[in-house]
Design an enzyme around this catalytic site. Structure first.
Site, PDB file in Angstrom:
ATOM      1  N   HIS A  37       0.847  -1.190   0.000  1.00 35.02           N
ATOM      2  CA  HIS A  37       0.000   0.000   0.000  1.00 35.02           C
ATOM      3  C   HIS A  37       0.883   1.240   0.000  1.00 35.02           C
ATOM      4  O   HIS A  37       2.082   1.150   0.246  1.00 35.02           O
ATOM      5  CB  HIS A  37      -0.914   0.017   1.238  1.00 35.02           C
ATOM      6  CG  HIS A  37      -0.129   0.146   2.509  1.00 35.02           C
ATOM      7  ND1 HIS A  37       0.460  -0.948   3.128  1.00 35.02           N
ATOM      8  CD2 HIS A  37       0.213   1.231   3.235  1.00 35.02           C
ATOM      9  CE1 HIS A  37       1.111  -0.535   4.203  1.00 35.02           C
ATOM     10  NE2 HIS A  37       0.997   0.782   4.292  1.00 35.02           N
ATOM     11  N   HIS A 120       5.768   6.202  -1.110  1.00 30.96           N
ATOM     12  CA  HIS A 120       6.503   4.967  -1.389  1.00 30.96           C
ATOM     13  C   HIS A 120       5.624   3.766  -1.044  1.00 30.96           C
ATOM     14  O   HIS A 120       4.605   3.907  -0.365  1.00 30.96           O
ATOM     15  CB  HIS A 120       7.786   4.915  -0.548  1.00 30.96           C
ATOM     16  CG  HIS A 120       7.513   4.820   0.916  1.00 30.96           C
ATOM     17  ND1 HIS A 120       7.212   5.929   1.695  1.00 30.96           N
ATOM     18  CD2 HIS A 120       7.458   3.756   1.750  1.00 30.96           C
ATOM     19  CE1 HIS A 120       6.991   5.547   2.938  1.00 30.96           C
ATOM     20  NE2 HIS A 120       7.118   4.226   3.004  1.00 30.96           N
TER      21      HIS A 120
END
Length: 178
Positions: A37, A120
């Site tokens: 995620h 990220h």
């Protein structure tokens, strides 16, 4: 008390691409692909009433879908690497969504996020990995062709208190459709 955070889900096809980069790094604890995620705002451990307030506040977000691009790998932690991540380009719509979520969480009484937003996807958490091992890994696997997807929603995730890496549960979702 649930541990909550908001984020973007990673589509399964991109998750498969990222999971193919696993392995070959001593001291790495690889995240399961179904738990990949992009965290937008970490909320933390909160009580049920606060969780309900936050969940209802998130429905106020009124934004259009936008493209998210992942490009290459890097590490976090400097001289003591602590994670290998897939880098996400910080597009205007992504940064604006994150900023709005930060403002909403502060209205709910949460402290400001302590770290600068660096989009990220965490692929591995590192324990006792040397700088050289991480550099060697990144030199071999650090490049991959850019992969993009359209973010059509963001979600409120929960996790149980653990040593990171999931499992994560989608508690609610919020469409991006303005």
């Amino acid at each position: 008390m649930p541990r909550l955070f908001t984020g973007l889900e990673i589509p399964p096809d991109i998750g498969r691409t990222l999971s193919s980069l696993r392995g070959g790094l001593p001291g790495a604890r690889w995240i399961d692909p179904e738990n990949y995620h992009l965290t937008l705002r970490f909320i933390g451990d909160i009580d049920g009433a606060s969780a309900n307030e936050i969940a209802s506040m998130l429905f106020r977000v009124n934004r259009k879908p936008f493209e998210v691009t992942l490009r290459g790998l890097s590490s976090f932690g400097g001289k003591k690497p602590r994670a290998v991540v897939a880098s996400v380009e910080p597009s205007g719509p992504l940064v604006e969504l994150q900023g709005e979520l930060e403002r909403l969480m502060r209205r709910c009484g949460l402290d400001p996020e302590g770290r600068k937003f660096t989009p990220h996807v965490t692929l591995a958490r590192l324990r006792d990995a040397s700088n050289q091992d991480v550099a060697d890994y990144l030199s071999v696997r650090g490049y991959f062709p850019a992969r993009a997807f359209t973010a059509e929603r963001f979600v409120l995730f929960s996790s149980r208190a653990s040593v990171g890496g999931g499992p994560y549960v989608v508690e609610d979702s919020y469409a991006l459709s303005a």
